[in-house]
Design a protein around this motif. Structure first.
Motif, PDB file in Angstrom:
ATOM      1  N   LYS A 165     -10.439  40.960  10.855  1.00 55.66           N
ATOM      2  CA  LYS A 165      -9.926  39.659  10.406  1.00 55.66           C
ATOM      3  C   LYS A 165      -8.492  39.460  10.905  1.00 55.66           C
TER       4      LYS A 165
ATOM      5  N   SER B  12      -8.650  38.609  14.523  1.00 51.48           N
ATOM      6  CA  SER B  12      -9.177  37.256  14.714  1.00 51.48           C
ATOM      7  C   SER B  12      -8.108  36.209  14.424  1.00 51.48           C
ATOM      8  N   LEU B  13      -7.346  36.413  13.351  1.00 44.79           N
ATOM      9  CA  LEU B  13      -6.311  35.440  13.004  1.00 44.79           C
ATOM     10  C   LEU B  13      -5.150  35.490  13.999  1.00 44.79           C
TER      11      LEU B  13
ATOM     12  N   ILE C 212      -2.813  28.751   8.470  1.00 44.03           N
ATOM     13  CA  ILE C 212      -3.838  29.681   7.999  1.00 44.03           C
ATOM     14  C   ILE C 212      -4.028  29.417   6.509  1.00 44.03           C
TER      15      ILE C 212
ATOM     16  N   LEU D  39      -1.955  39.775   4.880  1.00 41.73           N
ATOM     17  CA  LEU D  39      -1.840  39.277   6.259  1.00 41.73           C
ATOM     18  C   LEU D  39      -0.399  39.439   6.736  1.00 41.73           C
TER      19      LEU D  39
ATOM     20  N   LEU E   8       1.626  37.746  12.677  1.00 39.86           N
ATOM     21  CA  LEU E   8       1.535  36.673  11.678  1.00 39.86           C
ATOM     22  C   LEU E   8       2.838  36.562  10.893  1.00 39.86           C
TER      23      LEU E   8
END
Ligand SMILES: [Zn+2]
Length: 146
Positions: free
Chosen positions: A18, A21-22, A33, A110, A117
């Motif tokens: 994940k 992917s982000l 997001i 995240l 990010l």
């Protein structure tokens, strides 16, 4: 523009795929997001009952910190606790409270686990916002952005 890059996973937990992917999504131009949990979530209900079955066991284990956070939050807020009611799997309001905390914790992860990010959120290049989709009303409640 106007497109969605969706990365779905049971109980909206964070894992390396994940994160990757982000990171692809934001490197490709995504500006927001949304970590979108939902009410009446089977994964969260399974975590509450301590379900152990196949690969779901390790997935649901990652929801348990959110359950603890919700219970602590309710312990510290008798008015909210009274409004939420019984802390049971069959209480949709209680499960929705856990979905809220679970979305918060996944958004925090995240940031803590991805320097890409984190850098883009800190610079204001992207917005990271936890939210919960109410499956009964169709309404999305957005939390404060990170
Ligand atoms: Zn779910």
């Amino acid at each position: 523009m106007g497109d969605l890059f969706t990365a779905r996973v049971g109980a909206n937990v964070v894992n390396d795929d994940k994160l990757g992917s982000l990171e692809i999504a934001v490197e490709s131009g995504a500006k927001v997001i949304v970590v979108l949990g939902h009410s009446d979530c089977g994964g969260i209900k399974g975590a509450c009952t301590g379900l152990e079955l196949g690969h779901m066991t390790q997935l649901l284990e990652r929801v348990k910190p959110a359950i603890q956070t919700t219970n602590a939050r309710l312990d510290n807020d008798p008015i909210l606790s009274n409004a939420v009611g019984e802390r049971m799997v069959g209480n949709r309001r209680y499960i929705a409270e856990i979905s809220h905390d679970n979305a918060e914790q996944s958004a925090d992860q995240l940031l803590s686990r991805s320097s890409i990010l984190r850098r883009k959120v800190q610079s204001g290049e992207i917005l990271l916002v936890p939210a919960v989709f109410n499956v009964d009303t169709g309404r999305v409640t957005f939390n404060k952005p990170k």
